[in-house]
Design a protein around this motif. Structure first.
Motif, PDB file in Angstrom:
ATOM      1  N   LYS A  76      -6.366  13.003 -10.390  1.00  0.00           N
ATOM      2  CA  LYS A  76      -5.361  13.754 -11.144  1.00  0.00           C
ATOM      3  C   LYS A  76      -5.325  13.318 -12.607  1.00  0.00           C
ATOM      4  CE  LYS A  76      -2.052  15.461  -7.842  1.00  0.00           C
ATOM      5  NZ  LYS A  76      -0.628  15.711  -7.647  1.00  0.00           N
ATOM      6  N   TYR A  93       0.839  -1.191   0.000  1.00  0.00           N
ATOM      7  CA  TYR A  93       0.000   0.000   0.000  1.00  0.00           C
ATOM      8  C   TYR A  93       0.880   1.249   0.000  1.00  0.00           C
ATOM      9  CZ  TYR A  93      -3.346  -3.501   1.524  1.00  0.00           C
ATOM     10  OH  TYR A  93      -4.121  -4.637   1.601  1.00  0.00           O
ATOM     11  N   LEU A  94       0.747   2.083  -1.031  1.00  0.00           N
ATOM     12  CA  LEU A  94       1.498   3.331  -1.126  1.00  0.00           C
ATOM     13  C   LEU A  94       0.493   4.486  -1.078  1.00  0.00           C
ATOM     14  CD1 LEU A  94       3.888   2.245  -4.023  1.00  0.00           C
ATOM     15  CD2 LEU A  94       4.384   2.276  -1.582  1.00  0.00           C
ATOM     16  N   ARG A  95       0.386   5.100   0.076  1.00  0.00           N
ATOM     17  CA  ARG A  95      -0.594   6.161   0.292  1.00  0.00           C
ATOM     18  C   ARG A  95      -0.424   7.281  -0.731  1.00  0.00           C
ATOM     19  NH1 ARG A  95      -3.404   7.270   5.327  1.00  0.00           N
ATOM     20  NH2 ARG A  95      -2.247   5.432   5.942  1.00  0.00           N
ATOM     21  N   GLY A  96      -1.526   7.678  -1.351  1.00  0.00           N
ATOM     22  CA  GLY A  96      -1.514   8.745  -2.345  1.00  0.00           C
ATOM     23  C   GLY A  96      -1.171   8.259  -3.747  1.00  0.00           C
ATOM     24  N   PHE A  97      -0.746   6.995  -3.875  1.00  0.00           N
ATOM     25  CA  PHE A  97      -0.388   6.444  -5.186  1.00  0.00           C
ATOM     26  C   PHE A  97      -1.304   5.292  -5.553  1.00  0.00           C
ATOM     27  CE2 PHE A  97       2.207   3.704  -7.976  1.00  0.00           C
ATOM     28  CZ  PHE A  97       2.416   4.599  -9.015  1.00  0.00           C
ATOM     29  N   GLY A  98      -1.315   4.253  -4.729  1.00  0.00           N
ATOM     30  CA  GLY A  98      -2.178   3.114  -5.002  1.00  0.00           C
ATOM     31  C   GLY A  98      -1.710   1.877  -4.264  1.00  0.00           C
ATOM     32  N   SER A  99      -2.350   0.756  -4.587  1.00  0.00           N
ATOM     33  CA  SER A  99      -2.061  -0.504  -3.917  1.00  0.00           C
ATOM     34  C   SER A  99      -1.746  -1.587  -4.941  1.00  0.00           C
ATOM     35  CB  SER A  99      -3.265  -0.952  -3.091  1.00  0.00           C
ATOM     36  OG  SER A  99      -3.631   0.035  -2.168  1.00  0.00           O
ATOM     37  N   PHE A 156      -4.853   9.740  -7.130  1.00  0.00           N
ATOM     38  CA  PHE A 156      -4.220   9.401  -8.402  1.00  0.00           C
ATOM     39  C   PHE A 156      -5.256   9.440  -9.527  1.00  0.00           C
ATOM     40  CE2 PHE A 156      -1.289   5.882 -10.381  1.00  0.00           C
ATOM     41  CZ  PHE A 156      -1.229   6.592 -11.557  1.00  0.00           C
ATOM     42  N   PRO A 198      -5.267   2.088  -8.273  1.00  0.00           N
ATOM     43  CA  PRO A 198      -4.801   3.450  -7.985  1.00  0.00           C
ATOM     44  C   PRO A 198      -5.624   4.099  -6.875  1.00  0.00           C
ATOM     45  CG  PRO A 198      -6.027   3.395 -10.042  1.00  0.00           C
ATOM     46  CD  PRO A 198      -5.906   1.984  -9.575  1.00  0.00           C
ATOM     47  N   SER A 199      -4.990   5.035  -6.159  1.00  0.00           N
ATOM     48  CA  SER A 199      -5.689   5.757  -5.099  1.00  0.00           C
ATOM     49  C   SER A 199      -6.670   6.753  -5.713  1.00  0.00           C
ATOM     50  CB  SER A 199      -4.688   6.499  -4.218  1.00  0.00           C
ATOM     51  OG  SER A 199      -4.127   7.587  -4.925  1.00  0.00           O
ATOM     52  N   PHE A 258      -3.069  -3.808  -9.702  1.00  0.00           N
ATOM     53  CA  PHE A 258      -2.794  -2.476  -9.161  1.00  0.00           C
ATOM     54  C   PHE A 258      -4.103  -1.716  -9.071  1.00  0.00           C
ATOM     55  CE2 PHE A 258      -1.925   2.076  -9.862  1.00  0.00           C
ATOM     56  CZ  PHE A 258      -1.154   2.318  -8.744  1.00  0.00           C
TER      57      PHE A 258
END
Length: 93
Positions: free
Chosen positions: A88, A43-49, A85, A81-82, A79
């Motif tokens: 944007k 899990y990468l906060r602000g990017f995705g999982s 993300f 995306p958050s 994947f």
């Protein structure tokens, strides 16, 4: 954009040598792959999982031989995306 493009962009923006950046990018990707192989989501906060999805067993057909085969249950990487993300990329403000 390729991995080489990513390495060039990071190197240009940070001033770090390309060789060092390439090692870091490859280590990052290897870490994600290793985690998914061990069935641990990333899990990468602000990017995705990066997650493991389980596909159920199913029956498929081989049309040319007119036979059916069983495809066993299996795991695949995915994947997601958050929300930030996605907004944007959509161009929302």
């Amino acid at each position: 954009m390729t991995k080489a493009d990513i390495v060039n962009e990071i190197s240009k923006n940070t001033g770090i040598e390309k060789v060092t950046v390439q090692k870091a990018v490859e280590a990052f990707m290897d870490t994600i792959k290793d985690s998914l192989v061990e069935k641990k989501n990333v899990y990468l906060r602000g990017f995705g999982s990066f997650v493991i999805k389980t596909r159920a067993e199913k029956t498929a057909r081989n049309i040319s031989k007119n036979t059916t085969i069983i495809i066993p249950e299996h795991n695949i990487p995915a994947f997601k995306p958050s929300k930030l993300f996605v907004s944007k990329v959509k161009g929302d403000k």
